[in-house]
Design a protein around this motif. Structure first.
Motif, short mmCIF file in Angstrom:
data_model
loop_
_atom_site.label_atom_id
_atom_site.label_comp_id
_atom_site.label_asym_id
_atom_site.label_seq_id
_atom_site.Cartn_x
_atom_site.Cartn_y
_atom_site.Cartn_z
N GLU A 134 27.02 20.09 35.95
CA GLU A 134 26.35 19.02 35.22
C GLU A 134 27.02 17.68 35.51
O GLU A 134 26.35 16.65 35.66
CB GLU A 134 26.39 19.32 33.72
CG GLU A 134 25.53 18.41 32.88
CD GLU A 134 24.06 18.81 32.88
OE1 GLU A 134 23.28 18.12 32.22
OE2 GLU A 134 23.72 19.81 33.55
N HIS A 140 25.48 13.56 26.49
CA HIS A 140 25.14 14.98 26.65
C HIS A 140 25.24 15.63 25.28
O HIS A 140 26.28 15.51 24.62
CB HIS A 140 26.10 15.66 27.63
CG HIS A 140 25.81 17.11 27.86
ND1 HIS A 140 25.04 17.56 28.91
CD2 HIS A 140 26.20 18.21 27.17
CE1 HIS A 140 24.96 18.88 28.86
NE2 HIS A 140 25.66 19.29 27.81
N ILE A 177 26.49 8.02 29.72
CA ILE A 177 25.57 9.16 29.73
C ILE A 177 25.92 10.06 28.56
O ILE A 177 27.06 10.51 28.42
CB ILE A 177 25.67 9.95 31.04
CG1 ILE A 177 25.38 9.03 32.24
CG2 ILE A 177 24.70 11.13 31.03
CD1 ILE A 177 25.79 9.61 33.57
N HIS A 217 25.15 14.31 37.25
CA HIS A 217 25.12 12.95 36.68
C HIS A 217 25.93 11.96 37.50
O HIS A 217 25.64 10.76 37.48
CB HIS A 217 25.65 12.98 35.25
CG HIS A 217 24.72 13.58 34.25
ND1 HIS A 217 23.49 13.03 33.95
CD2 HIS A 217 24.84 14.69 33.47
CE1 HIS A 217 22.89 13.77 33.03
NE2 HIS A 217 23.68 14.78 32.72
N LEU A 233 30.71 10.02 30.83
CA LEU A 233 29.88 11.16 30.45
C LEU A 233 30.49 11.77 29.20
O LEU A 233 31.57 12.35 29.24
CB LEU A 233 29.82 12.18 31.58
CG LEU A 233 29.02 13.46 31.35
CD1 LEU A 233 27.61 13.15 30.85
CD2 LEU A 233 28.96 14.29 32.62
#
Length: 362
Positions: free
Chosen positions: A221, A209, A207, A225, A179
């Protein structure tokens, strides 16, 4: 550099008798800095822009390079306007790169001295000084089955080395969730490479962001995820706020032992107050010698008494011939009382003494 091993290394050992108190490396370094094992160097072979403010420098290390683990960082010495400055940067190359080259990825800091020079004004062929690889932000010997990597901004740099190291391993690979937070897609260092890895690697979930559209990333958050975050060994690198929030969340969950945090700037020391007795155990990393030092004996004298070949010149703090990089710990200037600390910082050993346990690259 294999030609410099074996008989050549034995010849250098013999030559030390003839060149003491200097070493053969001191003379080899005058011919070619890459031959100097005492003060390792590397030559920049390529500079590749990653974003408008970030570049990756590929470096061919010289004879003194002793290797690294993925996730570690190195002190880098660069001359800017005739003055050598030292900074630390994460290595973004895996340790088993077939061509033996290293890579660091540098983000230019506004109004900075060193990072803009490295990122935007360094040419192939430039020689940089290299310190020893340091840091424990590394993969465990026994890989867990699931990993979470939480990064923001240039915090992706040591994690990219971890991912590249994982790619070079034989299957099975752990299940990895990355992330990564940046202001926008164009600000993502390695953005295109990470997206290509996501498409290619079945074991990686990447991912993105973007804070301009979504705000700062929060522990909530992260949980959204990655619902199984509690079951994953976690590596976190990025701004101070992200690191503090992650550490607090993991500790509250009783998982403080499963989170690994890399801080580009060390946690500030508590107010030290007036100097105490000082002194401590000194490690000379290149020779492997340990010696006890008090708070008033110059480190140059400590090393010489322990049999370590130390560079020196005037022995009075004038010529800078004794400059030696700190590996860790603190040293105090005997003239001013100033404390020197930080990996890679050069100190004048003839006029500094130990202010606690420390290590010198000597």
């Amino acid at each position: 550099m294999s030609a410099l091993n074996g008989p050549f290394a034995r010849l250098l050992t013999f030559a030390t008798w003839l060149t003491s108190p200097l070493t053969p490396d001191d003379y080899l370094g005058l011919i070619d800095p890459l031959l100097d094992a005492r003060h390792p160097a590397g030559q920049v072979t390529a500079v590749r822009p990653e974003t408008a403010h970030t570049s990756t420098l590929t470096i061919r290390p010289g004879r003194g390079w002793s290797g690294h683990q993925a996730g570690q960082y190195i002190p880098v010495g660069v001359e800017v306007d005739g003055v050598r400055h030292w900074r630390t940067y994460s290595l973004t190359s895996p340790p088993d790169r077939p061509d033996g080259l290293l890579a660091i990825t540098v983000k230019a800091v506004p109004d900075g001295t060193v990072s803009p020079h490295l990122a935007h004004r360094t040419e192939p062929g430039t020689v940089l000084r290299l310190g020893s690889a340091q840091g424990d932000f590394v993969l465990p010997d026994t890989l867990p089955s699931r990993l979470l990597m939480l990064t923001a901004g240039s915090g992706i740099t040591p994690v990219m080395a971890l991912l590249r190291a994982l790619m070079s391993r034989r299957p099975p690979h752990p299940d990895v969730v990355l992330l990564h937070s940046t202001p926008s897609p164009g600000d993502s260092i390695f953005g295109e490479e990470l997206r290509a890895m996501q498409r290619k690697l079945s074991w990686l979930t990447h991912i993105e962001h973007h804070t301009r559209a979504q705000g700062r990333i929060t522990p909530e958050e992260v949980a959204r995820h990655c619902p199984d975050w509690r079951a994953r060994e976690t590596f976190v690198c990025g701004p101070q706020g992200l690191l503090d929030a992650a550490e607090n969340r993991w500790k509250r969950a009783g998982l403080g032992g499963r989170i690994h945090v890399e801080r580009f700037r060390p946690t500030p020391l508590q107010t030290p107050g007036p100097p105490g007795p000082g002194g401590g155990l000194v490690l000379f990393t290149r020779s492997g010698v340990h010696a006890d030092a008090d708070a008033s004996t110059p480190l140059l004298a400590v090393g010489e008494a322990a049999g370590v070949p130390m560079p020196y010149g005037c022995r009075r703090g004038i010529c800078f011939g004794c400059l030696t990089p700190l590996a860790y710990g603190r040293a105090r200037d005997l003239r001013t009382g100033e404390l020197h600390h930080g990996a890679g910082q050069l100190i004048q050993t003839c006029v500094t003494a130990a202010a606690g346990p420390l290590a010198l690259q000597a």
